[in-house]
Design a protein around this motif. Structure first.
Motif, PDB file in Angstrom:
ATOM      1  N   LEU A 141      -9.931 -19.281  62.767  1.00 39.17           N
ATOM      2  CA  LEU A 141     -10.387 -18.310  61.783  1.00 39.17           C
ATOM      3  C   LEU A 141     -11.072 -19.047  60.646  1.00 39.17           C
ATOM      4  O   LEU A 141     -10.487 -19.946  60.048  1.00 39.17           O
ATOM      5  N   GLY A 142     -12.302 -18.686  60.345  1.00 34.88           N
ATOM      6  CA  GLY A 142     -12.996 -19.358  59.255  1.00 34.88           C
ATOM      7  C   GLY A 142     -14.428 -18.891  59.126  1.00 34.88           C
ATOM      8  O   GLY A 142     -14.869 -17.991  59.847  1.00 34.88           O
ATOM      9  N   THR A 143     -15.158 -19.527  58.197  1.00 36.72           N
ATOM     10  CA  THR A 143     -16.571 -19.197  58.046  1.00 36.72           C
ATOM     11  C   THR A 143     -17.353 -19.834  59.202  1.00 36.72           C
ATOM     12  O   THR A 143     -16.850 -20.731  59.884  1.00 36.72           O
ATOM     13  N   PHE A 144     -18.582 -19.383  59.382  1.00 33.44           N
ATOM     14  CA  PHE A 144     -19.456 -19.981  60.390  1.00 33.44           C
ATOM     15  C   PHE A 144     -19.478 -21.503  60.221  1.00 33.44           C
ATOM     16  O   PHE A 144     -19.371 -22.251  61.193  1.00 33.44           O
ATOM     17  N   HIS A 145     -19.620 -21.944  58.971  1.00 32.67           N
ATOM     18  CA  HIS A 145     -19.752 -23.379  58.730  1.00 32.67           C
ATOM     19  C   HIS A 145     -18.443 -24.130  58.979  1.00 32.67           C
ATOM     20  O   HIS A 145     -18.446 -25.226  59.541  1.00 32.67           O
TER      21      HIS A 145
END
Ligand SMILES: Nc1ncnc2c1ncn2[C@@H]1O[C@H](COP(=O)(O)OP(=O)(O)OP(=O)(O)O)[C@@H](O)[C@H]1O
Ligand SMILES: [Mg+2]
Length: 229
Positions: free
Chosen positions: A96-100
């Motif tokens: 789970l996280g941002t694209f980056h």
């Protein structure tokens, strides 16, 4: 951990509590692609979080088989907090996280496929601009006339399109430094490689390279992620 969760009647499940009917429909639609359109602050994150919790509670997938991507750190943190509150420590294994952030996580696992050494570093936008200034100076381009910041924006845009230096279409070269932006981009990428460093745009671009270069690695991730949110 409670292994009997799926037996609980759906209506009592904490992740379904308080959802309105359209939200509930979105949460309970677990098979196939699903598109949810709704305005700011109307409960999208809540739906995603409940859906994640439901997938895990129903044992449709292990946490490590779910990929949940957000645009902002704020949204990622919010989701992680809410999922943790709903399902506890099981959420630790989620991707789970941002694209980056997720791009970095994958790049850390396969640096060699992007011609990096494992200890590669990440340039922030200030470092990036400093390096671009050097590239401009080395190419005898007047940085007063053609600012590094502007080149940075051009490079960023090309990276977002998935173009490595040799893939920038000729008609996209533009006016910067009288059409020399593609060559400057190439020189910049060479400097980054020498430094064993990446910029934020590379976190996505190098992932593309990894998956295009190595069909086995691609298949590995395709099999791993049973749900993408
Ligand atoms: N069915 C509901 N009943 C009551 N409150 C709700 C309901 N759905 C969402 N909320 C609350 O509304 C607020 C906004 O929800 P949420 O953050 O999920 O929306 P969002 O669409 O993701 O917002 P943003 O556009 O800011 O990302 C939160 O406080 C959430 O708890
Ligand atoms: Mg949200």
């Amino acid at each position: 951990m409670d292994d009997t969760l799926p037996a609980a009647p759906a209506a009592e499940a904490p992740w379904l509590a308080g959802l309105n009917p359209p939200q509930r429909e979105a949460v309970e639609t677990l098979d196939g692609p699903l598109l949810v359109l709704s305005g700011a602050g109307t409960g999208k994150t809540r739906v995603l979080t409940a859906r994640l919790a439901l997938l895990l509670a129903m044992k449709r997938a292990w946490p490590s088989q779910i990929l949940a991507v957000t645009f902002t750190n704020r949204a990622a943190n919010e989701m992680r907090e809410r999922v943790e509150a709903l399902i506890g420590e099981m959420s630790a294994g989620l991707w789970l996280g941002t694209f980056h952030a997720l791009g970095l996580r994958i790049l850390r696992r396969h640096p060699e496929l992007a011609d990096l050494r494992p200890s590669f570093s990440i340039l922030d936008p200030d470092d990036q601009e400093r390096l671009l200034k050097q590239v401009l100076a080395d190419a005898n381009v007047d940085a007063k006339h053609w600012p590094a910041r502007q080149l940075s924006a051009i490079v960023q845009r090309w990276k977002d399109k998935g173009w490595r230096p040799d893939q920038v279409p000729t008609h996209e070269a533009g006016n910067f430094a009288n059409g020399r932006a593609p060559a400057l981009y190439e020189a910049y990428q060479e400097r980054l490689a020498d430094l064993n460093a990446v910029d934020f745009g590379d976190l996505l671009l190098h992932n593309l390279t990894i998956f295009q270069r190595d069909a086995e690695v691609l298949a590995q991730y395709q099999e791993r992620f049973r749900y993408i949110l």
